[in-house]
Design a protein around this motif. Structure first.
Motif, PDB file in Angstrom:
ATOM      1  N   LYS A  85       0.789  -1.386   0.289  1.00  0.00           N
ATOM      2  CA  LYS A  85      -0.139  -0.013   0.064  1.00  0.00           C
ATOM      3  C   LYS A  85       0.855   1.031   0.055  1.00  0.00           C
ATOM      4  O   LYS A  85       0.750   2.091  -0.672  1.00  0.00           O
ATOM      5  CB  LYS A  85      -0.906   0.040   1.202  1.00  0.00           C
ATOM      6  CG  LYS A  85      -2.076  -0.980   1.120  1.00  0.00           C
ATOM      7  CD  LYS A  85      -3.163  -0.576   0.258  1.00  0.00           C
ATOM      8  CE  LYS A  85      -4.073   0.579   0.855  1.00  0.00           C
ATOM      9  NZ  LYS A  85      -5.278   0.850  -0.095  1.00  0.00           N
ATOM     10  N   GLU A  86       1.941   1.113   0.722  1.00  0.00           N
ATOM     11  CA  GLU A  86       2.791   2.539   0.891  1.00  0.00           C
ATOM     12  C   GLU A  86       3.546   2.454  -0.403  1.00  0.00           C
ATOM     13  O   GLU A  86       3.749   3.689  -1.154  1.00  0.00           O
ATOM     14  CB  GLU A  86       3.760   2.085   1.849  1.00  0.00           C
ATOM     15  CG  GLU A  86       4.838   3.446   2.139  1.00  0.00           C
ATOM     16  CD  GLU A  86       5.613   3.379   3.409  1.00  0.00           C
ATOM     17  OE1 GLU A  86       6.561   3.714   3.405  1.00  0.00           O
ATOM     18  OE2 GLU A  86       5.176   2.640   4.332  1.00  0.00           O
ATOM     19  N   ASP A  96       1.185   4.218  -2.948  1.00  0.00           N
ATOM     20  CA  ASP A  96       1.224   5.609  -2.685  1.00  0.00           C
ATOM     21  C   ASP A  96       2.349   6.303  -3.376  1.00  0.00           C
ATOM     22  O   ASP A  96       2.287   7.430  -3.964  1.00  0.00           O
ATOM     23  CB  ASP A  96       1.059   5.912  -1.295  1.00  0.00           C
ATOM     24  CG  ASP A  96      -0.197   5.436  -0.731  1.00  0.00           C
ATOM     25  OD1 ASP A  96      -1.101   5.259  -1.239  1.00  0.00           O
ATOM     26  OD2 ASP A  96      -0.030   5.415   0.576  1.00  0.00           O
ATOM     27  N   LYS A  97       3.520   5.723  -3.329  1.00  0.00           N
ATOM     28  CA  LYS A  97       4.750   6.313  -3.991  1.00  0.00           C
ATOM     29  C   LYS A  97       4.630   6.307  -5.412  1.00  0.00           C
ATOM     30  O   LYS A  97       5.068   7.195  -6.192  1.00  0.00           O
ATOM     31  CB  LYS A  97       5.943   5.527  -3.609  1.00  0.00           C
ATOM     32  CG  LYS A  97       6.184   5.646  -2.084  1.00  0.00           C
ATOM     33  CD  LYS A  97       7.230   6.455  -1.834  1.00  0.00           C
ATOM     34  CE  LYS A  97       7.969   6.641  -0.487  1.00  0.00           C
ATOM     35  NZ  LYS A  97       8.620   7.753  -0.116  1.00  0.00           N
ATOM     36  N   ARG A 110       2.084   6.405  -7.121  1.00  0.00           N
ATOM     37  CA  ARG A 110       1.012   7.494  -7.538  1.00  0.00           C
ATOM     38  C   ARG A 110       1.417   8.781  -7.594  1.00  0.00           C
ATOM     39  O   ARG A 110       0.951   9.795  -8.094  1.00  0.00           O
ATOM     40  CB  ARG A 110      -0.413   6.978  -6.890  1.00  0.00           C
ATOM     41  CG  ARG A 110      -1.260   5.998  -7.286  1.00  0.00           C
ATOM     42  CD  ARG A 110      -2.528   5.654  -6.255  1.00  0.00           C
ATOM     43  NE  ARG A 110      -3.013   4.752  -6.996  1.00  0.00           N
ATOM     44  CZ  ARG A 110      -4.128   4.097  -6.348  1.00  0.00           C
ATOM     45  NH1 ARG A 110      -4.367   4.317  -4.856  1.00  0.00           N
ATOM     46  NH2 ARG A 110      -4.876   2.855  -6.854  1.00  0.00           N
ATOM     47  N   THR A 111       2.449   8.962  -6.739  1.00  0.00           N
ATOM     48  CA  THR A 111       2.855  10.106  -6.625  1.00  0.00           C
ATOM     49  C   THR A 111       4.291  10.520  -7.506  1.00  0.00           C
ATOM     50  O   THR A 111       4.886  11.511  -6.968  1.00  0.00           O
ATOM     51  CB  THR A 111       3.190  10.775  -4.993  1.00  0.00           C
ATOM     52  OG1 THR A 111       3.994   9.686  -4.567  1.00  0.00           O
ATOM     53  CG2 THR A 111       1.798  10.933  -4.327  1.00  0.00           C
ATOM     54  N   GLN A 133      -3.221  14.686  -0.568  1.00  0.00           N
ATOM     55  CA  GLN A 133      -3.578  13.665  -0.819  1.00  0.00           C
ATOM     56  C   GLN A 133      -3.325  13.108  -2.362  1.00  0.00           C
ATOM     57  O   GLN A 133      -2.922  14.144  -2.858  1.00  0.00           O
ATOM     58  CB  GLN A 133      -5.278  13.790  -0.824  1.00  0.00           C
ATOM     59  CG  GLN A 133      -5.936  14.625  -1.804  1.00  0.00           C
ATOM     60  CD  GLN A 133      -7.431  14.705  -1.816  1.00  0.00           C
ATOM     61  OE1 GLN A 133      -7.873  13.681  -1.284  1.00  0.00           O
ATOM     62  NE2 GLN A 133      -7.918  15.575  -2.269  1.00  0.00           N
ATOM     63  N   ASP A 134      -3.398  12.113  -2.487  1.00  0.00           N
ATOM     64  CA  ASP A 134      -3.073  11.538  -3.942  1.00  0.00           C
ATOM     65  C   ASP A 134      -1.808  12.244  -4.616  1.00  0.00           C
ATOM     66  O   ASP A 134      -0.692  11.935  -3.994  1.00  0.00           O
ATOM     67  CB  ASP A 134      -4.303  11.692  -4.839  1.00  0.00           C
ATOM     68  CG  ASP A 134      -5.415  10.938  -4.406  1.00  0.00           C
ATOM     69  OD1 ASP A 134      -5.208   9.997  -3.792  1.00  0.00           O
ATOM     70  OD2 ASP A 134      -6.677  11.472  -4.507  1.00  0.00           O
ATOM     71  N   ARG A 135      -2.137  13.058  -5.483  1.00  0.00           N
ATOM     72  CA  ARG A 135      -0.925  13.856  -6.154  1.00  0.00           C
ATOM     73  C   ARG A 135      -0.532  15.290  -5.739  1.00  0.00           C
ATOM     74  O   ARG A 135      -0.204  15.952  -6.646  1.00  0.00           O
ATOM     75  CB  ARG A 135      -1.117  13.765  -7.749  1.00  0.00           C
ATOM     76  CG  ARG A 135      -1.166  12.154  -8.312  1.00  0.00           C
ATOM     77  CD  ARG A 135      -1.348  12.239  -9.682  1.00  0.00           C
ATOM     78  NE  ARG A 135      -1.205  10.734 -10.110  1.00  0.00           N
ATOM     79  CZ  ARG A 135      -0.203  10.068 -10.068  1.00  0.00           C
ATOM     80  NH1 ARG A 135       1.097  10.513  -9.778  1.00  0.00           N
ATOM     81  NH2 ARG A 135      -0.252   8.685 -10.415  1.00  0.00           N
ATOM     82  N   GLN A 169       1.234  17.202  -2.839  1.00  0.00           N
ATOM     83  CA  GLN A 169       2.127  17.033  -1.878  1.00  0.00           C
ATOM     84  C   GLN A 169       2.284  18.239  -0.870  1.00  0.00           C
ATOM     85  O   GLN A 169       1.830  19.370  -1.273  1.00  0.00           O
ATOM     86  CB  GLN A 169       3.501  16.608  -2.338  1.00  0.00           C
ATOM     87  CG  GLN A 169       3.454  15.427  -3.362  1.00  0.00           C
ATOM     88  CD  GLN A 169       4.839  14.847  -3.556  1.00  0.00           C
ATOM     89  OE1 GLN A 169       5.772  15.757  -4.130  1.00  0.00           O
ATOM     90  NE2 GLN A 169       5.142  13.676  -3.614  1.00  0.00           N
ATOM     91  N   ASP A 199      -3.787  17.202   5.937  1.00  0.00           N
ATOM     92  CA  ASP A 199      -4.425  16.389   4.920  1.00  0.00           C
ATOM     93  C   ASP A 199      -5.911  16.249   5.385  1.00  0.00           C
ATOM     94  O   ASP A 199      -6.810  15.540   5.138  1.00  0.00           O
ATOM     95  CB  ASP A 199      -4.222  14.818   4.899  1.00  0.00           C
ATOM     96  CG  ASP A 199      -4.066  14.123   6.494  1.00  0.00           C
ATOM     97  OD1 ASP A 199      -4.330  14.863   7.316  1.00  0.00           O
ATOM     98  OD2 ASP A 199      -3.538  12.958   6.518  1.00  0.00           O
TER      99      ASP A 199
END
Length: 842
Positions: A469-470, A473-474, A476-477, A756-758, A760, A787
């Protein structure tokens, strides 16, 4: 060695003689009442004139000049005051000669090309300053020495030279005096600037009172602390002596704001926090009274200690603690204590999750689904809490106590409860299968249905679901990975360990367990070479390769392209997490960031070098890790004495159909075409007792963490893809007013997009400038990192302090807001009017 003044005088005299060369001989009289240059003259050799030192020898001098030598140039030096005309025996010669004046002040003024009488008074009062040529050179580096200078400007520049200030300003002079042990202040006295210094300080900082630097800085520091909304109530007599009046408090705040930027500030505030008894001031008060104060590091230490103690004692005031921690992000000391603040933030999130009860009495499929939606967060927060705790250089007793409480709650409120409930649910089924949930045995079959032209499968040994999951997230960013991405999951075979998990992911018709080894279609799978053979047996364009070998290949694009020219599917084997867990179990959590970075790095390099756009990331199994070893109460005894086919701390494989161990789970290995074998597993997170270490990191059992395998798919990568770039959250000035009427004021900044998402987090820097771009306020940094969905929680208040200079309401001033990491890029530039009554003390 001749003094600088004598050298200058000598040059001037030589120049005078030279200018009269075409008009015959010339005579110069030099009266030196202070006798400042006698030694220099005696030691000198003159080649442009004859020197006569006159001391009660007037007749001989007169004879020499008017009879013996009527053609030479003469310099007559008199080491005494010029006599009155009636007493001057050489008056008749003086009347047709030239008199040279060479007092030190006059020489200095001539050397500096100055004639301003006001500046002469400054030079005369501090003439010792000009004894050294080096000081004069440094003075010219600070300012242009002209008659347009004011006496104060010259004094400030001279004091700047003395203390070696960064620039010729009273702020920088005072900065050097504050940080110095006292030697620079002694030089200020030695050169006669002490009174002038305090006059300027009084004018510039509106300061009145004790004229000692050590007292001034204590008053400035304490006044600045109170100005940061530190609510201490009515100060006692001890503290009230350090408060500056209303007129000077803004200047104190501004000066301390600037002082904090200096690296030397750390030692200064450390010393003054003791002298001012700041810790004693903090102890009886709630931390909310200093939640935005950061003059002294001990404030951060105090806040950390109080929150730590409260969490350890069971406080549920999570929202308040979280709010305070977010405000501390803007503290001057945050970077030093980031590990502690991270640990507290993660602890709060972990306790929140642990406070949600584990539902009981439900099916195994429910627990699998709930783990992938919610429960995994507890393992994630626990891992991050352990990691952040290890990053604290010197954890306090309170921190160690909180970590112990986390460990206790992770065990008793989570592992014990979830392990029991999930094992009870598994006990109700006779086979290792789950309705509606994929098995890793089906991985290849689903993969080949996509009919990709080329595809990579990265299998990271031990990459459990919460880590994936982590990783997602990486992905997606990351702006370079523009495409689609999704995370699914499957259940690994039993036992949940490498031999079985790796075999299940390969293409196969059947999988066999023979003599403790796992085979695919009668082919071994116990190495990368063996798995490569299995893949090629299905399709010659299939291959297997070690992660490091492929990563090294990316360094040479031609070599990489040559390797992939005849490949359509490549299994890449990565082994950072499990390898560390097996060899150095205490560091298994700490290598997770490296594992994530490894995978990201490889995918980006492969896409860059090959333009292949489909990648799967999965694992053979997960794992369990606890900081504390499994207690004796959670160990099954005498299991290894049963002489089963295979015995491990988390499983037993046996052919004995009558073997039964109480309070265990038992499943046939029918998915391996070995129905004669059964696997026996401990309930929950218990283990079978065995000699040696290894009771912190383990896998092989039936727990959710061990058997839920992540499957990440990255697809349709393209540089032209419309996937939105990762950008900082939006920040803007929220305050409506654009008119400033006070030298100390507050502005609000709004983070109008949440992290969130993209989107930062961003660190912002803000200050005010005049029309020429000169800063007229302190510089202030703050983090926009919230957030929260509540926009009111994403507002930052910054108190600005303006310089003590005149402001013109008819001029333009601008508030600058920019990304601190990209100083050339403005986020916002707003026009302001500054309309302040200028009551600067003269």
């Amino acid at each position: 060695m001749a003094s600088i003044d004598y050298n200058e005088a000598r040059k001037e005299i030589e120049k005078i003689f030279s200018s009269h060369a075409d008009f015959g001989r010339h005579i110069i009289f030099w009266y030196d009442a202070p006798v400042a240059f006698k030694d220099d003259i005696i030691a000198d050799k003159f080649d442009f004139c004859r020197l006569i030192i006159c001391e009660n020898n007037e007749f001989a001098v007169k004879k020499m000049i008017e009879k013996d030598d009527c053609t030479s140039n003469f310099l007559l030096y008199f080491p005494y005051e010029k006599p009155a005309d009636n007493d001057n025996w050489l008056l008749d010669i003086l009347l047709y000669s030239e008199e040279y004046y060479a007092d030190t002040v006059a020489l200095t003024m001539r050397r500096l090309n100055l004639s301003n009488t006001d500046l002469r008074h400054v030079i005369e009062a501090h003439i010792k300053f000009f004894d050294a040529e080096d000081r004069q050179k440094r003075l010219s580096n600070y300012i242009d020495i002209t008659d347009k200078l004011t006496p104060e400007e010259l004094c400030i520049a001279m004091m700047s030279v003395i203390v070696k200030a960064h620039s010729p300003s009273i702020e920088d002079i005072l900065t050097e005096l504050v940080f110095d042990s006292g030697s620079k202040y002694k030089d200020i006295i030695r050169f006669g600037f002490e009174d002038k210094l305090w006059d300027i300080i009084a004018t510039h900082f509106n300061y009145e009172g004790d004229q000692r630097i050590e007292v001034l800085i204590k008053r400035f520091m304490f006044t600045a602390l109170i100005g940061q909304k530190a609510d201490f109530g009515e100060p006692s007599s001890f503290y009230s002596q350090y408060l500056i009046g209303k007129k000077g408090k803004n200047d104190a705040r501004f000066f301390i704001d600037k002082l904090k930027i200096d690296k030397r500030f750390y030692d200064l505030q450390l010393s003054l926090s003791v002298d001012l008894k700041i810790e004693s001031l903090l102890i009886p008060r709630d931390i909310s009274c200093v939640e935005t104060a950061d003059i002294f590091e001990c404030i951060d230490i105090h806040i950390i200690k109080k929150i730590t103690e409260s969490l350890y004692n069971g406080s549920l005031d999570y929202d308040n603690f979280e709010s305070i921690i977010k405000k501390r992000i803007n503290s001057h000391w945050y970077s030093i204590h980031k590990a502690e603040y991270d640990f507290l933030s993660i602890s709060i999130n972990l306790f929140r999750q642990l406070d949600i009860p584990i539902e009981k009495g439900l099916s195994s499929v429910f627990y699998i689904q709930n783990y992938t939606e919610n429960y995994y967060l507890i393992d994630s927060y626990y891992r991050r809490a352990c990691t952040s705790f290890t990053e604290i250089d010197n954890p306090t007793i309170e921190m160690e106590g909180l970590m112990d409480r986390i460990e206790l709650f992770y065990q008793t409120k989570y592992l014990d409860v979830l392990g029991k409930e999930y094992s009870q649910a598994l006990n109700d089924q006779s086979t290792w299968s789950f309705s509606g949930v994929d098995s890793t045995f089906d991985f290849y079959q689903k993969l080949q249905r996509n009919n990709y032209k080329k595809c990579f499968v990265i299998i990271s040994d031990g990459l459990r679901y919460e880590i994936a999951k982590e990783l997602l997230d990486k992905i997606r960013t990351d702006n370079s990975l523009k495409g689609t991405d999704e995370l699914n999951y499957a259940i690994s075979p039993l036992p949940s360990e490498t031999r079985f998990g790796m075999a299940a992911l390969l293409p196969h018709k059947e999988i066999q367990y023979i003599n403790n080894d796992v085979f695919v279609d009668n082919n071994p799978t116990n190495s990368v070479v063996a798995r490569d053979a299995v893949l090629k047996s299905y399709d010659s364009s299939y291959a297997a390769i070690r992660f490091d070998d492929l990563l090294n290949m990316t360094k040479e694009r031609d070599k990489l392209r040559s390797y992939m020219s005849d490949k359509s599917l490549v299994y890449v084997y990565h082994n950072v997490i499990d390898n560390t867990g097996e060899s150095d179990e205490n560091n298994v959590f700490s290598v997770v960031p490296r594992a994530i970075d490894d995978i990201l790095k490889l995918i980006k390099k492969l896409y860059s070098g090959l333009q292949i756009s489909n990648y799967y990331i999965t694992a053979d199994h997960g794992f369990i890790y606890r900081r504390n070893s499994v207690s004796e109460n959670n160990k099954y005894s005498d299991i290894f004495s049963l002489h089963s086919t295979e015995t491990n701390r988390r499983y037993v494989i046996s052919k004995d159909p009558n073997l039964s161990i109480s309070y265990t789970l038992q499943f046939p290995l029918d998915n391996l075409n070995n129905e004669d074998y059964q696997v026996i597993l401990p309930f929950g997170y218990d283990v079978f007792k065995a000699p040696g270490s290894g009771y912190q990191y383990f896998h092989g059992g039936a727990s959710l963490q061990e058997t839920i395998v992540p499957i990440i798919h990255i697809g349709a990568l393209s540089s032209a893809n419309s996937k939105e770039d990762v950008t900082p959250v939006g920040v803007r000035l929220k305050s409506i007013t654009r008119k400033i009427t006070n030298r100390s004021f507050v502005l609000e900044f709004e983070q109008y997009e949440r992290v969130q998402d993209r989107k930062q987090a961003i660190t912002c820097e803000t200050y005010l400038v005049d029309e020429e771009g000169n800063k007229v306020s302190g510089e202030y940094k703050f983090a926009a990192a919230s957030d929260s969905e509540d926009i009111t929680q994403r507002v930052t208040k910054i108190r600005f302090n303006l310089m003590n200079i005149p402001f013109d309401r008819n001029q333009r001033y601008y508030l600058i807001l920019k990304n601190a990491d990209k100083p050339d890029e403005y986020i916002q530039r707003e026009n302001f009017i500054i309309d302040i009554l200028n009551l600067k003390i003269l």
